[in-house]
Design a protein around this motif. Structure first.
Motif, short mmCIF file in Angstrom:
data_model
loop_
_atom_site.label_atom_id
_atom_site.label_comp_id
_atom_site.label_asym_id
_atom_site.label_seq_id
_atom_site.Cartn_x
_atom_site.Cartn_y
_atom_site.Cartn_z
N THR A 22 0.82 -1.21 0.00
CA THR A 22 0.00 0.00 0.00
C THR A 22 0.86 1.27 0.00
O THR A 22 0.40 2.32 -0.43
N GLU A 23 2.09 1.18 0.48
CA GLU A 23 3.01 2.32 0.44
C GLU A 23 3.68 2.42 -0.91
O GLU A 23 3.94 3.52 -1.41
N LEU A 24 3.98 1.28 -1.52
CA LEU A 24 4.65 1.30 -2.82
C LEU A 24 3.74 1.82 -3.93
O LEU A 24 4.23 2.38 -4.91
N GLY A 25 2.42 1.66 -3.78
CA GLY A 25 1.49 2.14 -4.80
C GLY A 25 1.67 3.62 -5.12
O GLY A 25 1.94 3.98 -6.27
N PRO A 26 1.55 4.52 -4.13
CA PRO A 26 1.73 5.95 -4.41
C PRO A 26 3.15 6.30 -4.85
O PRO A 26 3.35 7.19 -5.68
N ILE A 27 4.13 5.59 -4.30
CA ILE A 27 5.53 5.88 -4.68
C ILE A 27 5.75 5.51 -6.15
O ILE A 27 6.30 6.30 -6.92
N LEU A 28 5.31 4.34 -6.55
CA LEU A 28 5.52 3.91 -7.94
C LEU A 28 4.66 4.71 -8.92
O LEU A 28 5.06 4.92 -10.07
N SER A 29 3.51 5.18 -8.47
CA SER A 29 2.69 6.04 -9.32
C SER A 29 3.43 7.35 -9.62
O SER A 29 3.50 7.78 -10.78
N LEU A 30 3.98 7.96 -8.59
CA LEU A 30 4.78 9.18 -8.78
C LEU A 30 6.00 8.88 -9.64
O LEU A 30 6.32 9.64 -10.56
N TYR A 31 6.67 7.77 -9.38
CA TYR A 31 7.84 7.39 -10.17
C TYR A 31 7.49 7.28 -11.65
O TYR A 31 8.20 7.80 -12.51
N GLY A 32 6.38 6.62 -11.97
CA GLY A 32 5.97 6.46 -13.36
C GLY A 32 5.71 7.79 -14.04
O GLY A 32 6.10 7.99 -15.21
N ARG A 33 5.08 8.72 -13.33
CA ARG A 33 4.83 10.04 -13.93
C ARG A 33 6.12 10.81 -14.14
O ARG A 33 6.28 11.53 -15.13
N MET A 34 7.08 10.67 -13.21
CA MET A 34 8.36 11.36 -13.36
C MET A 34 9.19 10.76 -14.50
O MET A 34 9.88 11.48 -15.20
N VAL A 35 9.09 9.46 -14.68
CA VAL A 35 9.77 8.82 -15.82
C VAL A 35 9.16 9.32 -17.12
O VAL A 35 9.86 9.67 -18.07
N ALA A 36 7.83 9.39 -17.17
CA ALA A 36 7.15 9.87 -18.38
C ALA A 36 7.52 11.33 -18.69
O ALA A 36 7.60 11.71 -19.86
N ALA A 37 7.78 12.12 -17.65
CA ALA A 37 8.19 13.51 -17.84
C ALA A 37 9.68 13.63 -18.17
O ALA A 37 10.16 14.72 -18.45
N GLY A 38 10.40 12.51 -18.14
CA GLY A 38 11.83 12.52 -18.48
C GLY A 38 12.73 12.97 -17.35
O GLY A 38 13.91 13.24 -17.57
N GLU A 39 12.21 13.03 -16.12
CA GLU A 39 12.99 13.49 -14.98
C GLU A 39 13.77 12.39 -14.29
O GLU A 39 14.86 12.61 -13.80
N TRP A 40 13.18 11.22 -14.17
CA TRP A 40 13.81 10.11 -13.47
C TRP A 40 14.00 8.95 -14.43
O TRP A 40 13.25 8.77 -15.38
N ARG A 41 15.03 8.13 -14.18
CA ARG A 41 15.32 7.01 -15.07
C ARG A 41 15.41 5.65 -14.37
O ARG A 41 15.23 4.63 -15.00
#
Length: 113
Positions: A22-41
């Protein structure tokens, strides 16, 4: 001690702290959006005796840009979740993970603009 194991849950050695699904859900959701924005790899997850860390990277071989930490011992004091910057500065701390992650959401909005 009789432990029933399920195929998708790996028991950790006694005393280690880990992120729950339940904690990884919001973290990975944010991670996916940041990857899509080209900020995180890339990312890494560490489960240690006193804390669990989700580290995010711009490139694989770098120091992490941000660390999302879980320290259950601080639950009754400053809050068990923290976002830590590359320089070690605590950007946000609290007991509500979604509220703590908002400090990184603002960076996503700036990256998209």
């Amino acid at each position: 001690m009789n432990m029933q194991s399920t195929p998708d849950i790996v028991p950790l050695p006694s005393g280690q702290v880990a992120f729950h699904r339940t904690e990884l859900g919001p973290i990975l959701s944010l991670y996916g959006r940041m990857v899509a924005a080209g900020e995180w790899r890339d990312y890494g997850i560490s489960s240690l005796k006193d804390l669990a860390v989700f580290s995010v990277f711009r490139r694989t071989a770098e120091h992490p840009l941000y660390k999302i930490e879980k320290r259950p011992k601080l639950r009754m004091k400053q809050g068990q979740y923290a976002v830590v910057g590359m320089d070690g500065q605590i950007l946000k701390r609290g007991n509500d993970l979604r509220v703590v992650l908002r400090v990184l959401e603002r960076k996503l909005i700036r990256a998209v603009d």
